[in-house]
Design a protein around this motif. Sequence first.
Motif, mmCIF file in Angstrom:
data_model
loop_
_atom_site.group_PDB
_atom_site.id
_atom_site.type_symbol
_atom_site.label_atom_id
_atom_site.label_comp_id
_atom_site.label_asym_id
_atom_site.label_seq_id
_atom_site.Cartn_x
_atom_site.Cartn_y
_atom_site.Cartn_z
ATOM 1 N N ILE A 164 -4.532 -6.462 0.538
ATOM 2 C CA ILE A 164 -4.604 -7.481 -0.400
ATOM 3 C C ILE A 164 -5.472 -8.765 0.653
ATOM 4 N N CYS A 188 -8.897 -7.572 0.427
ATOM 5 C CA CYS A 188 -9.768 -7.907 -0.741
ATOM 6 C C CYS A 188 -9.895 -9.367 -0.789
ATOM 7 N N LEU A 224 -13.078 -9.792 0.861
ATOM 8 C CA LEU A 224 -14.408 -9.563 0.171
ATOM 9 C C LEU A 224 -14.789 -10.596 -0.946
ATOM 10 N N GLY A 250 -13.783 -7.163 5.715
ATOM 11 C CA GLY A 250 -12.986 -6.849 4.646
ATOM 12 C C GLY A 250 -12.634 -5.387 4.517
ATOM 13 N N SER A 251 -13.695 -4.553 4.559
ATOM 14 C CA SER A 251 -13.777 -3.172 4.394
ATOM 15 C C SER A 251 -12.909 -2.469 5.543
ATOM 16 N N ILE A 254 -9.253 -3.403 4.807
ATOM 17 C CA ILE A 254 -8.568 -2.634 3.831
ATOM 18 C C ILE A 254 -8.298 -1.147 4.155
#
Length: 144
Positions: A13, A16, A19, A96-97, A100
């Motif tokens: 989360i 995400c 991003l 962000g990647s 995640i």
Amino acid sequence: RGRILWQGAALVIEGCLILIFAHMSKLWAAILLLTVFSILVQAAEGSTYGIVPYVNPGAPGAVSGIVGAGGPTGAVSFGLGFRQLAKTQHAYILMGSVVILSGFISVLININGHRGICCGKDEELPRITIPNTGDVEKDVENKA
């Protein structure tokens, strides 16, 4: 298992939200999103330190030190991303990647004696037997 699941969920989360933040255009929405993001960062950090005592019960301080060193390492790595990439937005997308990916990888954590998310089995805890002596009952009767 619950701590590991929570850590994975919080990281996914959180990633995400990073991003989404990379594509924000309104200041009020960005501030609101960063507030929620900050809460999830704290939750993920707390869940990490909730797992630390189980990694190596004989040396929790050493494990905490290694985990603690990850923060500055990530900060320097992402700082270089902000410096080297053409757009700031690309650095946020990279960050962000990675977060995640870390969330999905966290389900592979396997702690000795405990069943993991994907594999393994729980070991039975040792049982302690307390001998039943009548001395305690006699002492209670004498005091009454």
